[in-house]
Design an enzyme around this catalytic site. Structure first.
Site, PDB file in Angstrom:
ATOM      1  N   SER A  14       0.823  -1.213   0.000  1.00 51.57           N
ATOM      2  CA  SER A  14       0.000   0.000   0.000  1.00 51.57           C
ATOM      3  C   SER A  14       0.857   1.264   0.000  1.00 51.57           C
ATOM      4  O   SER A  14       2.021   1.261   0.428  1.00 51.57           O
ATOM      5  CB  SER A  14      -0.912   0.014   1.224  1.00 51.57           C
ATOM      6  OG  SER A  14      -1.727  -1.130   1.229  1.00 51.57           O
TER       7      SER A  14
HETATM    8  N1  SAM Z   1      -0.193  -4.995   4.186  1.00 53.86           N
HETATM    9  C1  SAM Z   1       0.538  -5.310   2.989  1.00 53.86           C
HETATM   10  C2  SAM Z   1       1.890  -4.694   2.970  1.00 53.86           C
HETATM   11  O1  SAM Z   1       2.266  -4.001   3.930  1.00 53.86           O
HETATM   12  O2  SAM Z   1       2.596  -4.943   1.987  1.00 53.86           O
HETATM   13  C3  SAM Z   1      -0.216  -4.946   1.736  1.00 53.86           C
HETATM   14  C4  SAM Z   1      -1.378  -5.791   1.536  1.00 53.86           C
HETATM   15  S1  SAM Z   1      -1.968  -5.964  -0.094  1.00 53.86           S
HETATM   16  C5  SAM Z   1      -2.715  -4.393  -0.404  1.00 53.86           C
HETATM   17  C6  SAM Z   1      -3.338  -7.080   0.297  1.00 53.86           C
HETATM   18  C7  SAM Z   1      -2.870  -8.479   0.637  1.00 53.86           C
HETATM   19  O3  SAM Z   1      -4.000  -9.190   1.163  1.00 53.86           O
HETATM   20  C8  SAM Z   1      -2.401  -9.265  -0.562  1.00 53.86           C
HETATM   21  O4  SAM Z   1      -1.099  -9.741  -0.346  1.00 53.86           O
HETATM   22  C9  SAM Z   1      -3.403 -10.417  -0.676  1.00 53.86           C
HETATM   23  O5  SAM Z   1      -2.848 -11.615  -1.150  1.00 53.86           O
HETATM   24  C10 SAM Z   1      -3.871 -10.530   0.753  1.00 53.86           C
HETATM   25  N2  SAM Z   1      -5.178 -11.193   0.946  1.00 53.86           N
HETATM   26  C11 SAM Z   1      -6.298 -11.124   0.171  1.00 53.86           C
HETATM   27  N3  SAM Z   1      -7.290 -11.874   0.687  1.00 53.86           N
HETATM   28  C12 SAM Z   1      -6.784 -12.425   1.829  1.00 53.86           C
HETATM   29  C13 SAM Z   1      -7.331 -13.307   2.807  1.00 53.86           C
HETATM   30  N4  SAM Z   1      -8.576 -13.779   2.726  1.00 53.86           N
HETATM   31  N5  SAM Z   1      -6.538 -13.659   3.847  1.00 53.86           N
HETATM   32  C14 SAM Z   1      -5.247 -13.212   3.940  1.00 53.86           C
HETATM   33  N6  SAM Z   1      -4.690 -12.399   3.033  1.00 53.86           N
HETATM   34  C15 SAM Z   1      -5.445 -11.992   1.997  1.00 53.86           C
END
Ligand code: SAM
Length: 254
Positions: A91
């Protein structure tokens, strides 16, 4: 619109401005990015109204460039989300700061993060002295983040590969829950795993294009108070549970 996060790197390149996606640590070695990081905190965070000194101090220290892939390293402190592989993003720094500030993270707080991604948000929380539990549904991302966080000395972060919709019941309850992927609804297991007095920050919206960044505070009696803070754009919360619930909702609405 003040900002949108998690949006694609390509739309950034295309000129979409203002996108809104411890222990002993070795965070400073070979740090050619100290100036860029200081400027990021001053201009993108403090300059936009982030006031919590503990958030600003943590983001002055965490080496974001060591948590992103090599091919985007030179953009690590840009005012933008960045691609981290497997169709996912880290993000935008401002959104990380805003979510952390809204969560009011204190030293020793037990924090659940859903969506580890690069591990950057988890590192910021750990730098603030939180005990962090982070779940990532894409296993290679979870493994990479775990290794990178360990390499930086963030020993108070536990990363698990799995579906964060279900939370982490063995470690609940949590003082803070941060969901860093866009959900169509707030997962009930996460509400259940929030402590009385606890705070959850989660992007919620019916479409993949835009969500509202929602702050939920659970009262001592267990009531939920909600406030939508900002329109944002995150990659979607995926997984069988999130998707099954969406299909059920669609069927009811027809
Ligand atoms: N917080 C992260 C960082 O600091 O880099 C960025 C997160 S990114 C915007 C969203 C993440 O959520 C992705 O890596 C995606 O694979 C994960 N994601 C999506 N659905 C999910 C779920 N049901 N459980 C865990 N992770 C999930």
């Amino acid at each position: 619109m003040i900002g949108v996060v998690g949006g694609s790197w390509f739309s950034f390149v295309g000129g979409l401005l203002m996108m809104a996606s411890c222990g002993t640590r070795d965070v400073s070695s070979g740090d050619d990015f100290a100036g860029a990081r200081a400027a990021m905190v001053a201009e993108q965070l403090a300059g936009r109204g982030v006031r919590d000194e503990s958030v600003l101090a943590a983001m002055r220290v965490v080496p974001r460039h060591r948590l992103v892939p090599d091919d985007v390293r030179s953009y690590a402190y840009a005012d933008s989300p960045l691609p981290i592989g497997w169709g996912q993003t880290i993000s935008q720094p401002y959104i990380v700061a805003l979510m952390t500030e809204l969560a009011r993270v204190t030293k020793g707080a037990r924090v659940l993060e859903v969506g580890t991604g690069s591990g950057y948000q988890a590192a910021v929380l750990a730098e603030m002295g939180a005990r962090v539990f982070s779940i990532e549904i894409v296993e290679p991302l979870a493994l990479r983040a775990q290794a990178d966080l360990a390499g930086l000395g963030y020993s108070h972060v536990s990363v698990r590969a799995g579906d964060g919709y279900l939370g982490w019941p063995e470690e609940a309850p949590f003082d803070v829950i941060l969901v860093t992927a866009g959900a169509t609804h707030v997962p009930q297991p996460l509400l259940d795993q929030l402590k009385p007095g606890g705070r959850m920050v989660i992007p919620v919206g019916e479409t993949a294009e835009v969500q509202a960044l929602r702050l939920i505070v659970k009262s001592a009696e267990g009531d939920m108070e909600e406030r939508d803070v900002l329109p944002v754009r995150f990659v979607p919360l995926t997984g069988e549970r999130a998707e099954r619930k969406n299909e059920a909702q669609d069927a009811t609405e027809k």
